[in-house]
Design an enzyme around this catalytic site. Structure first.
Site, PDB file in Angstrom:
ATOM      1  N   CYS A 175       0.777  -1.242   0.000  1.00  0.00           N
ATOM      2  CA  CYS A 175       0.000   0.000   0.000  1.00  0.00           C
ATOM      3  C   CYS A 175       0.808   1.291   0.000  1.00  0.00           C
ATOM      4  CB  CYS A 175      -0.923   0.019   1.207  1.00  0.00           C
ATOM      5  SG  CYS A 175      -0.042   0.045   2.790  1.00  0.00           S
TER       6      CYS A 175
ATOM      7  N   GLY B 190       0.494   5.158   0.224  1.00  0.00           N
ATOM      8  CA  GLY B 190      -0.849   5.316   0.766  1.00  0.00           C
ATOM      9  C   GLY B 190      -1.800   6.170  -0.048  1.00  0.00           C
ATOM     10  N   GLY B 191      -1.392   6.639  -1.208  1.00  0.00           N
ATOM     11  CA  GLY B 191      -2.282   7.469  -2.013  1.00  0.00           C
ATOM     12  C   GLY B 191      -3.562   6.749  -2.386  1.00  0.00           C
ATOM     13  N   LYS B 192      -3.435   5.510  -2.828  1.00  0.00           N
ATOM     14  CA  LYS B 192      -4.626   4.751  -3.228  1.00  0.00           C
ATOM     15  C   LYS B 192      -5.435   4.337  -1.999  1.00  0.00           C
ATOM     16  CE  LYS B 192      -2.253   2.930  -7.321  1.00  0.00           C
ATOM     17  NZ  LYS B 192      -0.890   3.308  -6.869  1.00  0.00           N
TER      18      LYS B 192
ATOM     19  N   ASP C 191       4.915  -9.252   5.056  1.00  0.00           N
ATOM     20  CA  ASP C 191       5.012  -9.722   3.682  1.00  0.00           C
ATOM     21  C   ASP C 191       3.615 -10.182   3.278  1.00  0.00           C
ATOM     22  OD1 ASP C 191       5.370 -11.185   1.313  1.00  0.00           O
ATOM     23  OD2 ASP C 191       7.343 -11.920   1.915  1.00  0.00           O
TER      24      ASP C 191
ATOM     25  N   ASP D  96      -1.321  -3.524  -5.609  1.00  0.00           N
ATOM     26  CA  ASP D  96      -0.443  -2.561  -6.289  1.00  0.00           C
ATOM     27  C   ASP D  96       0.965  -3.147  -6.226  1.00  0.00           C
ATOM     28  OD1 ASP D  96       0.483  -0.344  -7.539  1.00  0.00           O
ATOM     29  OD2 ASP D  96       0.107   1.055  -5.901  1.00  0.00           O
TER      30      ASP D  96
ATOM     31  N   CYS E  22       3.031   0.154 -11.983  1.00  0.00           N
ATOM     32  CA  CYS E  22       3.433   1.349 -12.722  1.00  0.00           C
ATOM     33  C   CYS E  22       4.566   0.970 -13.689  1.00  0.00           C
ATOM     34  CB  CYS E  22       3.842   2.487 -11.794  1.00  0.00           C
ATOM     35  SG  CYS E  22       5.094   2.070 -10.567  1.00  0.00           S
TER      36      CYS E  22
END
Length: 438
Positions: A252, A255-257, A301, A320, A373
């Site tokens: 995560c 933490g933006g999402k 993990d 992500d 990304c």
């Protein structure tokens, strides 16, 4: 500290394989006068951005390569070349200030070398670069392995991808729906004489005409907006969130999402946010606190579900996944120096392991959104293809319809691939999977 010396020291750690700019630059920035920190960052990031090109030019100018112990002098030379080729700093100042840094490195022998090479570059760089332009590494300023990989994957788009990677990234905001609509916040920006337009694909996204200090934006401290690229903003809506759902955000940080999920659907039953290192969760916690949001943060993990999962199924999972970050090179140009071709198969293996481990935690009928990304198929469509082949209860959902009448990106065999756009979104990949059976 001289900003050129600070930039060179940060870059030397990257060239030596000991650090990324994210870890090496802050330490050096602390030693620079506040007024010079912007210049320091530009020198470090700009030199990393053009390093393949600058190093090719340096090789033409030098009689022999630097020894490993002289990575600091090599970095200083590259910083000098960057100033001559890509900055508005007068040549005499760029050369004089850069050469003077050799004393601070306690390598006075390097002064004559730096002076001679930089002065020759001032006279001959245009002609020398013209000789080197036939090499796509020099022309695109991408390491050979990556240039070849992009060309193989995207034969029609690879040069545009490289150009976007070399451009300065735009500053994009995400409006917090809990406080304002995007139109309302655009009005606030207009009243503050800040030029901006709504993003094309994210209903919460705003593109600023010129980057600015985020603290000067209306309501930033109160949590009205966050800085997040448009491509990353698509995750929350693709998940089709609904009240009462329990959501997992795996891998995560920063933490933006995580925050966007909670902004989009305030009535979630809860969000569990997992990341490998506790220190990475500090940033997640800070973002949540500024926005007035809460989530359960777990340092673990994500593959080791027995260590952190309570056995209660999730209705939605955002994975992500750790990746090469080749879609965000313009924001992290030192990726050109830190990533190697051998990293990609290892990352693809890790991505597959994460999918396999998290799938049992998803409720039947639930949705898992896989995101990276990266712009490399080995980490994206090939990972999803392999997972679907070995997982009988998984089916892929088409996401193009959720992204508008003219959805961004391209349709590979699986998922949706967004390529970095100059003045637009970063490179990103999404695949949406539904669990039809246990």
């Amino acid at each position: 500290m001289n900003p050129r010396l600070a930039a060179a020291k940060a870059l030397a750690a990257v060239l030596s394989g000991k650090a990324s700019l994210n870890s090496s630059l802050p330490t050096q920035m602390d030693k620079v006068e506040v007024r010079d920190r912007g210049l320091t960052q530009d020198l470090a990031f700009g030199t990393a951005r053009w390093q393949p090109r600058l190093s090719a030019l340096a090789a033409k100018l030098l009689q022999k390569p630097f020894k490993a112990a002289d990575a600091d002098v090599e970095a200083l030379l590259l910083v000098g070349l960057y100033q001559l080729l890509y900055s508005r700093i007068p040549a005499h100042a760029a050369i004089g200030e850069t050469v003077g840094c050799a004393d601070k490195l306690k390598k006075p022998w390097a002064k004559a070398l730096l002076n001679a090479v930089l002065r020759r570059a001032q006279r001959e760089s245009e002609a020398l670069l013209a000789e080197l332009e036939h090499d796509p590494v020099v022309r695109t300023s991408h390491p050979r392995w990556l240039q070849k990989a992009l060309k193989a994957a995207w034969p029609e788009q690879w040069e545009a991808i490289c150009a976007a990677n070399n451009a300065h990234p735009p500053m994009i905001l995400r409006v917090n729906r809990r406080h304002n609509s995007r139109d309302q916040y655009l009005e606030l920006l207009a009243k503050a004489d800040i030029e901006a337009v709504g993003c094309t694909f994210s209903q919460d996204g705003i593109l600023l005409t010129e980057p600015c200090d985020v603290r000067s934006l209306p309501g930033f401290a109160e949590g009205w907006i966050s800085v997040q690229d448009e491509a990353a903003q698509l995750a929350a809506d693709l998940l089709e969130l609904a009240p009462g759902q329990r959501v997992l955000d795996a891998c995560c940080a920063p933490g933006g999402k995580t925050c966007h999920l909670l902004e989009v659907q305030p009535a979630l039953a809860g969000v569990v946010a997992v990341d490998l290192e506790a220190k990475r969760l500090v940033r997640v916690r800070e973002n949540l606190e500024r926005l007035g949001l809460s989530a359960e943060l777990i340092a673990a993990d994500a593959r080791e579900t027995a260590q952190w999962w309570d056995g209660k199924p999730f209705q939605r999972i955002l994975l992500d996944a750790p990746c090469s970050a080749t879609g965000v090179i313009r924001r992290h140009p030192d990726i050109k120096l830190t990533r190697q071709a051998d990293d990609i198969p290892a990352l693809a293996t890790l991505q597959g392991e994460l999918l396999d481990a998290l799938w049992p935690t998803l409720q039947v009928g639930g949705i898992l959104l896989y995101a990276t990304c990266s712009t490399l198929p080995m980490e994206n469509t090939e990972v999803i293809e392999a997972f679907l082949a070995r997982t009988s209860g998984a089916r892929e959902l088409d996401i193009a319809g959720q992204l508008g009448q003219q959805p961004p990106g391209l349709k590979p065999p699986h998922g949706r691939q967004l390529l970095a756009q100059e003045g637009g979104h970063d490179g990103f990949y999404y695949a949406k999977l539904i669990k039809i059976a246990g």
